[in-house]
Design a protein around this motif. Sequence first.
Motif, PDB file in Angstrom:
ATOM      1  N   ASN A   1       0.809  -1.222   0.000  1.00 50.90           N
ATOM      2  CA  ASN A   1       0.000   0.000   0.000  1.00 50.90           C
ATOM      3  C   ASN A   1       0.840   1.270   0.000  1.00 50.90           C
ATOM      4  O   ASN A   1       0.305   2.365   0.037  1.00 50.90           O
TER       5      ASN A   1
ATOM      6  N   THR B   1       4.361  -1.512  13.525  1.00 55.37           N
ATOM      7  CA  THR B   1       3.116  -0.738  13.517  1.00 55.37           C
ATOM      8  C   THR B   1       3.377   0.751  13.324  1.00 55.37           C
ATOM      9  O   THR B   1       2.441   1.543  13.249  1.00 55.37           O
TER      10      THR B   1
ATOM     11  N   ASP C   1      -5.304   7.420   9.367  1.00 54.61           N
ATOM     12  CA  ASP C   1      -6.108   7.615   8.166  1.00 54.61           C
ATOM     13  C   ASP C   1      -5.646   8.884   7.440  1.00 54.61           C
ATOM     14  O   ASP C   1      -6.156   9.972   7.685  1.00 54.61           O
TER      15      ASP C   1
ATOM     16  N   ASP D   1       1.779   6.047  13.779  1.00 57.77           N
ATOM     17  CA  ASP D   1       1.013   4.807  13.678  1.00 57.77           C
ATOM     18  C   ASP D   1       0.656   4.557  12.213  1.00 57.77           C
ATOM     19  O   ASP D   1       0.111   5.440  11.540  1.00 57.77           O
ATOM     20  N   CYS D   2       0.948   3.362  11.724  1.00 55.42           N
ATOM     21  CA  CYS D   2       0.672   3.016  10.322  1.00 55.42           C
ATOM     22  C   CYS D   2      -0.818   3.044   9.996  1.00 55.42           C
ATOM     23  O   CYS D   2      -1.202   3.203   8.837  1.00 55.42           O
ATOM     24  N   GLN D   3      -1.666   2.879  10.997  1.00 56.63           N
ATOM     25  CA  GLN D   3      -3.115   2.847  10.763  1.00 56.63           C
ATOM     26  C   GLN D   3      -3.726   4.237  10.646  1.00 56.63           C
ATOM     27  O   GLN D   3      -4.926   4.370  10.398  1.00 56.63           O
TER      28      GLN D   3
ATOM     29  N   LYS E   1       3.142   2.058   2.373  1.00 55.31           N
ATOM     30  CA  LYS E   1       3.527   2.491   3.723  1.00 55.31           C
ATOM     31  C   LYS E   1       4.912   1.949   4.051  1.00 55.31           C
ATOM     32  O   LYS E   1       5.194   0.775   3.856  1.00 55.31           O
TER      33      LYS E   1
ATOM     34  N   HIS F   1       7.289   0.880   6.715  1.00 55.01           N
ATOM     35  CA  HIS F   1       7.322   0.392   8.103  1.00 55.01           C
ATOM     36  C   HIS F   1       8.750   0.364   8.624  1.00 55.01           C
ATOM     37  O   HIS F   1       9.673   0.006   7.893  1.00 55.01           O
TER      38      HIS F   1
ATOM     39  N   CYS G   1       5.122   3.810  10.968  1.00 61.50           N
ATOM     40  CA  CYS G   1       5.486   4.107   9.581  1.00 61.50           C
ATOM     41  C   CYS G   1       5.923   5.559   9.449  1.00 61.50           C
ATOM     42  O   CYS G   1       5.592   6.399  10.286  1.00 61.50           O
TER      43      CYS G   1
END
Length: 195
Positions: A96, A106, A131, A127-129, A98, A100, A108
């Motif tokens: 995707n 977790t 949005d 945090d990779c999550q 990202k 890391h 990025c």
Amino acid sequence: MKSFITFLLALVLTVNVGVQASSLLRHKATLTNHTETRALANDGGDEYGFVMSHIRKADPWCLTITNGRNEFAKLGFRRCMFANRPVGQLWKLDANGKLHTRVDHTKCMTLNHGDALFDGVLARLADCQMDTNLNKFVFEPHGKTGSYFKVMDSPDYCITNRGRNPNFDDIIHAKPCVNRHDYKWTFVLDESDLM
């Protein structure tokens, strides 16, 4: 002929798999460095490597966690330590886009706090999550001189260090792309990839 076949493969993938797969194939097919191709196509495997600047190839400098592991810590620039493989210099680009860190998968690279893109915006650890589209990147080959490390959704912006010469105080940031060595990067698994 090779570029025509690559074009046909990209067209088939666009129809069958979608735009994301086409983009991955395009970058995978055009990379000249075999290691970079293998590592970037890894899609969640265990191969972490160095994101090495072309600022000074005889004395390589790499993207490095220099300001701790806290959320939004600024990313920096240090001499590549291939023999020691410090986790703060090891990265993996997922499917995707990202990037890391090996320090904590977790976390990025992201720009700013994920909220704004502008000339000189800082690269940070987050945090990779999160949005945001400011944590997705792509290596775009530039002949035999390395790759631009671009913001995926804003391809006019490239990752670079502050200044034209490496310095331990340098930060990593995004700026409008320029055809200079300090805007070029290579993903390498280890020092043997440089030979």
